[in-house]
Design a protein around this motif. Structure first.
Motif, mmCIF file in Angstrom:
data_model
loop_
_atom_site.group_PDB
_atom_site.id
_atom_site.type_symbol
_atom_site.label_atom_id
_atom_site.label_comp_id
_atom_site.label_asym_id
_atom_site.label_seq_id
_atom_site.Cartn_x
_atom_site.Cartn_y
_atom_site.Cartn_z
ATOM 1 N N LEU A 190 41.655 11.049 -13.757
ATOM 2 C CA LEU A 190 41.811 9.614 -13.955
ATOM 3 C C LEU A 190 40.469 8.983 -14.322
ATOM 4 O O LEU A 190 40.379 8.127 -15.212
ATOM 5 C CB LEU A 190 42.356 8.985 -12.672
ATOM 6 C CG LEU A 190 42.844 7.548 -12.790
ATOM 7 C CD1 LEU A 190 44.119 7.502 -13.589
ATOM 8 C CD2 LEU A 190 43.088 6.955 -11.406
ATOM 9 N N GLU A 235 45.736 5.975 -22.447
ATOM 10 C CA GLU A 235 46.051 6.650 -21.173
ATOM 11 C C GLU A 235 47.343 7.452 -21.307
ATOM 12 O O GLU A 235 47.402 8.634 -20.960
ATOM 13 C CB GLU A 235 46.187 5.615 -20.044
ATOM 14 C CG GLU A 235 46.407 6.224 -18.669
ATOM 15 C CD GLU A 235 47.875 6.403 -18.336
ATOM 16 O OE1 GLU A 235 48.248 7.502 -17.902
ATOM 17 O OE2 GLU A 235 48.671 5.456 -18.529
ATOM 18 N N SER A 255 47.587 11.510 -21.122
ATOM 19 C CA SER A 255 48.411 12.107 -20.080
ATOM 20 C C SER A 255 49.541 12.911 -20.702
ATOM 21 O O SER A 255 49.939 13.954 -20.181
ATOM 22 C CB SER A 255 48.992 11.023 -19.162
ATOM 23 O OG SER A 255 47.957 10.278 -18.598
ATOM 24 N N GLY A 299 54.521 4.766 -12.563
ATOM 25 C CA GLY A 299 53.648 5.002 -13.717
ATOM 26 C C GLY A 299 52.997 3.720 -14.196
ATOM 27 O O GLY A 299 51.871 3.719 -14.675
ATOM 28 N N THR A 310 51.417 13.236 -10.216
ATOM 29 C CA THR A 310 51.323 11.785 -10.292
ATOM 30 C C THR A 310 52.178 11.281 -11.443
ATOM 31 O O THR A 310 52.102 11.817 -12.544
ATOM 32 C CB THR A 310 49.866 11.355 -10.528
ATOM 33 O OG1 THR A 310 49.044 12.013 -9.582
ATOM 34 C CG2 THR A 310 49.715 9.857 -10.395
ATOM 35 N N SER A 341 52.977 9.038 -14.410
ATOM 36 C CA SER A 341 52.378 8.100 -15.363
ATOM 37 C C SER A 341 53.309 8.138 -16.562
ATOM 38 O O SER A 341 54.064 9.083 -16.748
ATOM 39 C CB SER A 341 50.968 8.552 -15.731
ATOM 40 O OG SER A 341 50.816 8.682 -17.118
ATOM 41 N N TRP A 342 53.275 7.084 -17.384
ATOM 42 C CA TRP A 342 54.188 7.071 -18.532
ATOM 43 C C TRP A 342 53.939 8.282 -19.428
ATOM 44 O O TRP A 342 54.856 8.844 -20.004
ATOM 45 C CB TRP A 342 54.029 5.763 -19.304
ATOM 46 C CG TRP A 342 54.442 4.587 -18.480
ATOM 47 C CD1 TRP A 342 55.236 4.624 -17.358
ATOM 48 C CD2 TRP A 342 54.096 3.218 -18.676
ATOM 49 N NE1 TRP A 342 55.396 3.356 -16.861
ATOM 50 C CE2 TRP A 342 54.710 2.481 -17.652
ATOM 51 C CE3 TRP A 342 53.321 2.543 -19.627
ATOM 52 C CZ2 TRP A 342 54.581 1.100 -17.546
ATOM 53 C CZ3 TRP A 342 53.193 1.177 -19.525
ATOM 54 C CH2 TRP A 342 53.814 0.457 -18.486
ATOM 55 N N VAL A 392 46.041 11.743 -16.644
ATOM 56 C CA VAL A 392 46.514 11.793 -15.271
ATOM 57 C C VAL A 392 47.290 13.098 -15.087
ATOM 58 O O VAL A 392 48.069 13.480 -15.941
ATOM 59 C CB VAL A 392 47.438 10.598 -15.007
ATOM 60 C CG1 VAL A 392 47.901 10.607 -13.565
ATOM 61 C CG2 VAL A 392 46.707 9.305 -15.316
ATOM 62 N N VAL A 422 49.657 3.160 -12.604
ATOM 63 C CA VAL A 422 48.537 3.871 -13.225
ATOM 64 C C VAL A 422 48.068 3.101 -14.464
ATOM 65 O O VAL A 422 46.869 2.868 -14.654
ATOM 66 C CB VAL A 422 48.950 5.307 -13.612
ATOM 67 C CG1 VAL A 422 47.839 5.991 -14.367
ATOM 68 C CG2 VAL A 422 49.318 6.105 -12.382
ATOM 69 N N ALA A 423 49.046 2.682 -15.285
ATOM 70 C CA ALA A 423 48.692 1.949 -16.501
ATOM 71 C C ALA A 423 47.944 0.666 -16.153
ATOM 72 O O ALA A 423 46.925 0.333 -16.780
ATOM 73 C CB ALA A 423 49.955 1.626 -17.303
#
Lengths: 314, 314
Positions: free
Chosen positions: B173, B246, B250, B109, B260, B262-263, B256, B112-113
């Motif tokens: 994204l 983000e 998400s 994750g 996937t 991501s946080w 996202v 992604v960040a």
């Protein structure tokens, strides 16, 4: 002052107009026929025709825009396609929950943050100052939606002190207040640190001024000097900060409403986005944004009222 | 925070390259510049907040870049029998509802960040810099037009604008990036514009202009180097905002998309099982907090060292 007021009001009106334009064109950028999108693929041709006629979809786009603006001016934001009710009525039902939450969150943050900042500035490097410093840095860094989730976890799920979701029984004030506590705590927390920091910085500056020394020399009591003289001036940058930060406050309110399932404007927008219910998205986003513009306007006017130099600069 | 804001007395001669006094040689200037650099480095290294910030930021970069090598499991490997477990030796941060290892997912994750932060912040910075310089240097009407555009974008609360945009195109994204860039540009542009305005009538710019330099050359070679410094500090402060947007989107399922990691998606999945597996939302929030804390500390320390004036104005 009158000149400043006119100019500032004019600017806000132009910005609101542009916001409407942006929202309107966003919704007309979606590929496909708006009526089919709004009613779903299984709608009958008659229903689509009825909807198109009601929303003036056969008119040119610029005419649609003017019709929308004209209607919005009279408080008519269109019709919700699912429930067939006016969008304005739906927003009005929800907005009370949002306003209550925003006021409660900001209220407790101000009640705690401003005195904390004052006391920290009066005794720099005392234990209170240090605690305030650590607290403010710590709380500023934590995103508010995370505070919401963790507050929900600790106080509602784990300790079971407070209800987790909803806004309380209609008409039951005690239950509504209990449902208000957690979301208000979550959106106010980072503001406590923020305000304390800002007030401390500007208080430290003001406390060094000559007129504060004079006030002291006249033998006024310290409390009167601090709250009656220094804070009055030191609060000004904070008012600007609150006005500017109100957009962030609305953002965290959206999260808090979704996480705590509170039926406010933020939850309304979110649900409408999920259901692809565009008239509601358009109307509610417009109302939320308009609210923000009004708050910034109000804080600017308040500053100009207090500080003549600002009036000249625009 | 504000304690370190006093400017050091280094006794540097005014570096006015055109007319050097006789007794000042070029070597003197170079030496004093080196002394100033050393002084600033010392100020930065003795600032505990800055150091912690730097360490956290390096950790963020390292863990995101090396995630495929550090992560104990494949982030999408299912292990249904050991689903929703708490922290164990095998799974230090527990597992989610499909038995995926939360620690591995958190590490991925971070990628992604990092991607959103790196691309979003740099694009917003460059575009904001260009627009700000044009607004500051160009004709008055263009300046007013750009300011109006910035005001309009800033009139939307970030999440509300994001919701409206996602309503149209659906989550992705790229959409998150677009939202982050659009909402960040105005603040860079405003700082760049203010700096450009003060430079506009300085002697060296006027001299350059009178020698017949084109506007592009003047902006790129003479204005930009003087404007870009404060923007870089602003960029460090902007990373936490971008990362939070983000994660927030998400979390709402509008950024996202699963599977996937991501946080935000981890927090979203954790929120759904908050009663059975509180570990997920706890573990999911920690990297987010550490990252925002790190960049906030670093940005503030950089600001205190390089640009003491910026502390108050914003």
């Amino acid at each position: 002052m009158l000149f400043y007021l006119t100019k500032r009001l004019g600017l806000s009106a132009v910005v609101i107009g542009l916001v409407v334009l942006v929202l309107f064109s966003l919704l007309h950028l979606i590929p496909g026929d708006p009526a089919t999108i709004a009613l779903g693929p299984r709608a009958t041709p008659e229903a689509i025709a009825r909807y198109a006629a009601k929303m003036h979809l056969d008119a040119p786009v610029w005419q649609q825009f003017l019709i929308y603006v004209g209607n919005a001016m009279t408080g008519d934001l269109g019709i919700d396609v699912f429930s067939d009710r006016p969008v304005t009525a739906i927003i009005m039902e929800r907005i009370g929950f949002t306003l209550a939450l925003v006021c409660a969150g900001m209220g407790w943050a101000m009640l705690l943050g401003i005195p904390l900042g004052c006391l920290a500035a009066v005794k720099p490097n005392s234990w209170l100052d240090r605690v305030t410093g650590v607290l403010s840095v710590g709380t500023i860094a934590v995103p508010s939606f995370l505070v919401s989730i963790w507050a929900l976890l600790i106080f509602a799920v784990h300790l079971r002190w407070l209800p987790a979701i909803g806004a309380g029984e209609p008409g039951d004030t005690a239950s509504q207040l209990r449902h208000l506590i957690l979301p208000a705590f979550a959106i106010g927390l980072s503001w406590v640190g923020y305000l304390a920091r800002m007030v401390r910085a500007s208080m430290l500056e003001v406390m060094g001024e000559n007129y504060i020394r004079s006030a002291r020399a006249f033998g006024l009591r310290p409390r009167r000097v601090i709250f009656g003289y220094a804070l009055r001036v030191a609060i000004l940058p904070t008012i600007t900060l609150i006005g500017m930060g109100f957009g962030g406050l609305i953002s965290s309110t959206v999260f808090a409403e979704i996480i705590f399932a509170r039926p406010g404007i933020g939850k309304l927008i979110f649900d409408a986005v999920m259901a692809r219910n565009f008239p509601i998205v358009q109307g509610a986003v417009l109302v939320a944004t308009g609210l923000y513009i009004l708050v910034v306007l109000f804080s600017d006017i308040l500053i100009a009222w207090f500080d003549p130099r600002v009036r000249e600069s625009l | 925070m504000s304690e370190n804001r006093s400017e050091p007395e280094t006794g540097i001669p005014a570096v006015d390259a055109s007319g050097l006094p006789d007794h000042v040689t070029e070597a003197d200037i170079r030496e004093s510049a080196a002394r100033e650099r050393r002084e600033k480095l010392r100020m930065f290294l003795t600032n505990w907040q800055g150091l912690i910030g730097l360490i956290l930021v390096i950790l963020f970069f390292a863990s995101a870049i090396f995630a495929p090598w550090i992560a104990p499991y494949d982030p999408n490997a299912l292990d249904v029998p050991s689903r929703l477990s708490g922290p164990t030796w095998d799974h230090p941060a527990g597992t989610d509802q499909l038995g995926r290892d939360t620690l591995s997912r958190l590490l991925y994750g971070g990628r992604v960040a990092l991607k959103i932060a790196a691309i979003g912040v740099s694009v917003a910075l460059v575009v904001g810099l260009i627009l700000g310089m044009i607004a500051g240097f160009g004709p008055r009407w263009l300046d007013n037009l750009l300011l109006l555009a910035f005001d309009t974008v800033r009139a939307f609360p970030t999440i509300v604008l994001a919701l409206a945009m996602v309503a149209l195109t659906g989550p992705s994204l790229g959409m998150v990036l677009a939202i982050v860039i659009i909402t960040s540009i105005p603040q860079y542009a405003r700082v760049a514009r203010t700096a450009t305005l003060t430079l506009k009538n300085t002697d060296f710019i006027l001299a350059e202009r009178s020698l017949g330099a084109s506007m592009t050359r003047t902006l790129l070679h003479h204005v930009m180097p003087n404007v870009v410094g404060p923007l870089l500090i602003l960029a460090a402060m902007d990373v936490p905002v971008v990362v939070t947007v983000e994660a927030g989107l998400s979390f709402l399922g509008l950024g996202v998309l699963p599977p996937t990691a991501s946080w935000g998606t981890i927090l979203n999945e954790g929120y759904l099982v908050i009663r059975d597996a509180p570990w997920m939302v706890i573990a999911g929030g920690i990297p987010l907090i550490l990252t925002t804390l790190g960049f906030t500390f670093l940005g503030e320390a950089l600001r205190d060292v390089f640009d003491p004036r910026m502390g108050k104005g914003r």
